[in-house]
Design a protein around this motif. Structure first.
Motif, short mmCIF file in Angstrom:
data_model
loop_
_atom_site.label_atom_id
_atom_site.label_comp_id
_atom_site.label_asym_id
_atom_site.label_seq_id
_atom_site.Cartn_x
_atom_site.Cartn_y
_atom_site.Cartn_z
N MET A 158 47.84 -2.15 -43.34
CA MET A 158 46.94 -1.61 -42.32
C MET A 158 45.67 -1.06 -42.97
O MET A 158 45.73 -0.46 -44.04
N PRO A 159 44.49 -1.29 -42.34
CA PRO A 159 43.26 -0.74 -42.91
C PRO A 159 43.27 0.78 -42.85
O PRO A 159 43.85 1.39 -41.95
N GLU A 160 42.61 1.39 -43.83
CA GLU A 160 42.55 2.85 -43.89
C GLU A 160 41.76 3.38 -42.70
O GLU A 160 40.68 2.89 -42.37
N GLN A 161 42.31 4.39 -42.03
CA GLN A 161 41.64 4.99 -40.89
C GLN A 161 40.46 5.83 -41.38
O GLN A 161 40.63 6.71 -42.24
N ARG A 162 39.30 5.58 -40.80
CA ARG A 162 38.11 6.31 -41.21
C ARG A 162 38.07 7.66 -40.50
O ARG A 162 38.38 7.76 -39.32
N PRO A 163 37.64 8.72 -41.22
CA PRO A 163 37.55 10.03 -40.59
C PRO A 163 36.41 10.06 -39.57
O PRO A 163 35.44 9.30 -39.67
N GLU A 164 36.56 10.93 -38.59
CA GLU A 164 35.49 11.07 -37.60
C GLU A 164 34.29 11.81 -38.19
O GLU A 164 33.14 11.50 -37.90
N VAL A 165 34.56 12.80 -39.04
CA VAL A 165 33.51 13.68 -39.55
C VAL A 165 33.59 13.78 -41.07
O VAL A 165 34.68 13.92 -41.64
N SER A 166 32.43 13.71 -41.70
CA SER A 166 32.31 13.99 -43.14
C SER A 166 31.42 15.22 -43.30
O SER A 166 30.30 15.24 -42.82
N VAL A 167 31.96 16.24 -43.95
CA VAL A 167 31.19 17.44 -44.24
C VAL A 167 30.68 17.33 -45.67
O VAL A 167 31.48 17.22 -46.61
N VAL A 168 29.36 17.30 -45.84
CA VAL A 168 28.74 17.09 -47.15
C VAL A 168 28.06 18.38 -47.61
O VAL A 168 27.25 18.96 -46.88
N MET A 169 28.40 18.81 -48.83
CA MET A 169 27.82 20.03 -49.40
C MET A 169 27.17 19.69 -50.74
O MET A 169 27.85 19.22 -51.66
N PRO A 170 25.87 19.91 -50.89
CA PRO A 170 25.27 19.79 -52.22
C PRO A 170 25.68 20.98 -53.07
O PRO A 170 25.78 22.10 -52.58
N CYS A 171 25.93 20.73 -54.34
CA CYS A 171 26.48 21.80 -55.18
C CYS A 171 25.88 21.75 -56.58
O CYS A 171 25.84 20.69 -57.21
N LEU A 172 25.42 22.89 -57.05
CA LEU A 172 24.99 23.04 -58.44
C LEU A 172 25.37 24.45 -58.89
O LEU A 172 24.73 25.44 -58.51
N ASN A 173 26.47 24.53 -59.62
CA ASN A 173 26.96 25.81 -60.13
C ASN A 173 27.23 26.81 -59.01
O ASN A 173 26.63 27.90 -58.95
N GLU A 174 28.15 26.43 -58.12
CA GLU A 174 28.53 27.29 -57.00
C GLU A 174 30.01 27.69 -57.08
O GLU A 174 30.71 27.74 -56.07
N ALA A 175 30.49 27.97 -58.28
CA ALA A 175 31.91 28.29 -58.46
C ALA A 175 32.32 29.53 -57.66
O ALA A 175 33.48 29.65 -57.25
N GLU A 176 31.39 30.44 -57.44
CA GLU A 176 31.71 31.67 -56.73
C GLU A 176 31.88 31.46 -55.23
O GLU A 176 32.45 32.32 -54.55
N SER A 177 31.39 30.34 -54.71
CA SER A 177 31.35 30.18 -53.25
C SER A 177 31.90 28.85 -52.74
O SER A 177 32.28 28.75 -51.58
N PRO B 178 24.60 36.52 -46.26
CA PRO B 178 24.22 36.57 -47.68
C PRO B 178 25.08 35.61 -48.50
O PRO B 178 26.28 35.49 -48.28
N ALA B 179 24.46 34.91 -49.41
CA ALA B 179 25.18 33.94 -50.24
C ALA B 179 26.14 34.65 -51.19
O ALA B 179 25.87 35.75 -51.66
N LEU B 180 27.28 34.00 -51.44
CA LEU B 180 28.28 34.55 -52.37
C LEU B 180 27.97 34.09 -53.79
O LEU B 180 28.66 33.25 -54.37
N ARG B 181 26.91 34.61 -54.35
CA ARG B 181 26.55 34.22 -55.72
C ARG B 181 25.94 35.42 -56.43
O ARG B 181 25.32 36.30 -55.81
N SER B 182 26.12 35.45 -57.73
CA SER B 182 25.50 36.49 -58.53
C SER B 182 24.26 35.98 -59.26
O SER B 182 23.43 36.77 -59.71
N ARG B 183 24.13 34.66 -59.37
CA ARG B 183 22.97 34.08 -60.05
C ARG B 183 21.80 34.03 -59.08
O ARG B 183 21.97 34.11 -57.85
#
Length: 390
Positions: free
Chosen positions: A1-20, A204-209
């Motif tokens: 059976m073909p893989e069922q595609r998700p209805e929604v993709s949540v995309v987050m750009p990330c550059l050194n966001e370990a805290e959040s 407020p963002a959860l970052r210290s940098r």
């Protein structure tokens, strides 16, 4: 059976966001569940070296490595990997509430193409947005976007937004920096897509940098983008204002000197008025060049009335108009020469002579510009054969 595609993709750009990033992934998964949507979370990593990737994977997100640097580049890399019918994008610093996705998905399911969050309607927590961004940068740039493009969006730069994935090819998004946010709204508006807004919150963002956003640099990049995509406001309207002002001053000074505000205005003022006419006319020509090139290159949608105007104004008509202005200039120059000859080519009454010479030289310059512009527009209109296109 073909893989069922998700209805929604949540995309987050990330550059050194370990805290959040972990909190964002958890919120997104909970938000998808609360909205009754099958979905996936994609973290588009832009080269993190703080372990953000491992944290995201450990919580069930799919991590996509995007080597091209920049906010827009990271998002586009995430979009390419997305499999959902709908895509939600938002920053990975926990400033946006990924747990409240239902309003966005309801608007998409109702048929909207792009759904924008509006932080000014939803609420901005204390310390979540710098003073200049909140009261100057975002309001001014959003106003400029509405003015230039007729958009009704109140918050042009909200990072939390959702859209139909199949609209991406229609937009041809290219910006790799922060101005990507403006590009999406502008191109969606110009393409006639259905856009709506829903209130959203900003915390407020959860970052210290320090944040990646640089207010003055990135604000200028947004404004530059808005100007480059609106030849009317960049070239045409300022050029028209300058040209009309210059013509009005020249016509007012043709009969003789004028006095206003306790000062006398004479032929010296006419010289500057002539410069206003020439600069204004050049700006109007640039508006035409930019608009035709933008439509030809495909990064601005075509407008029927502009295409009709270009087709009706032939090269020959433009050249004849320009030559008529040149001939009128020469005729006025001959009149000035004969007036000088009447005094035996002796001392000139420069004020009277210059009242003919200045308009004549202005028409000469404008006439030559018209001839050259007519040829240039014809060059822009040359269509290449399919075989010669890359």
């Amino acid at each position: 059976m073909p893989e069922q595609r998700p209805e929604v993709s949540v995309v987050m750009p990330c550059l050194n966001e370990a805290e959040s990033v972990g909190e964002c992934v958890r919120q997104a998964l909970a938000g998808l569940h609360a909205a009754g949507a099958e979905g996936e979370v994609i973290v588009a990593d832009n080269g993190s070296d703080d372990g953000s990737q491992e944290i995201a994977r450990g919580l069930g997100a799919r991590v996509v490595d995007v080597p091209r640097k920049g906010y827009g580049a990271a998002l586009m890399g995430g979009f390419e990997a997305a499999r959902g019918e709908y895509v939600v994008m938002g920053d990975a610093d926990a400033s946006y509430d990924f747990g409240s996705l239902r309003p966005f998905l309801e608007r998409l399911r109702a048929g909207d193409d792009l759904v924008m969050g509006n932080r000014f309607k939803g609420g901005i927590a204390e310390g979540a947005m710098p003073f200049l961004n909140r009261y100057l940068g975002n309001p001014v740039l959003s106003f400029v976007g509405r003015l230039f493009f007729g958009s009704k969006i109140g918050d042009f730069h909200c990072g939390l937004r959702a859209f139909r994935r199949d609209m991406l090819p229609k937009l041809g998004l290219q910006s790799e920096g922060m101005e990507f946010a403006s590009e999406m709204v502008v191109k969606a508006t110009l393409s006639g897509l259905k856009i709506s807004e829903v209130p959203t919150t900003l915390s407020p963002a959860l970052r210290s940098r320090p944040p990646h956003l640089r207010p003055w640099r990135d604000g200028w990049r947004h404004l530059r983008f808005l100007l480059l995509f609106s030849p009317r406001w960049l070239f045409f309207y300022p050029g028209l204002a300058l040209m009309l002002a210059g013509l009005a001053i020249m016509i007012a000074l043709l009969p003789g000197e004028l006095e206003a505000f306790g000062a006398g205005f004479d032929v010296h003022t006419m010289v500057y008025a002539s410069a206003l006419v020439v600069v204004g006319y050049q700006a109007i020509l640039f508006a035409g060049f930019a608009r035709i090139y933008a439509m030809t290159a495909g990064f601005l949608p075509g407008k029927r009335w502009i295409e009709d105007l270009v087709e009706r104004i032939s090269l020959e008509a433009g050249v004849l108009t320009g030559l008529a202005l040149v001939l009128a200039s020469l005729a006025m120059s001959v009149v000035a020469l004969l007036d000088w000859g009447g005094s035996g080519f002796q001392q000139l009454e420069y004020r009277d002579t210059m009242r003919l010479v200045i308009p004549a030289s202005t028409m000469l310059v404008v006439g030559v510009q018209t001839v050259l512009a007519s040829f240039f527009v014809s060059i822009l209109g040359i269509e290449r054969s399919p075989a010669s296109r890359p």
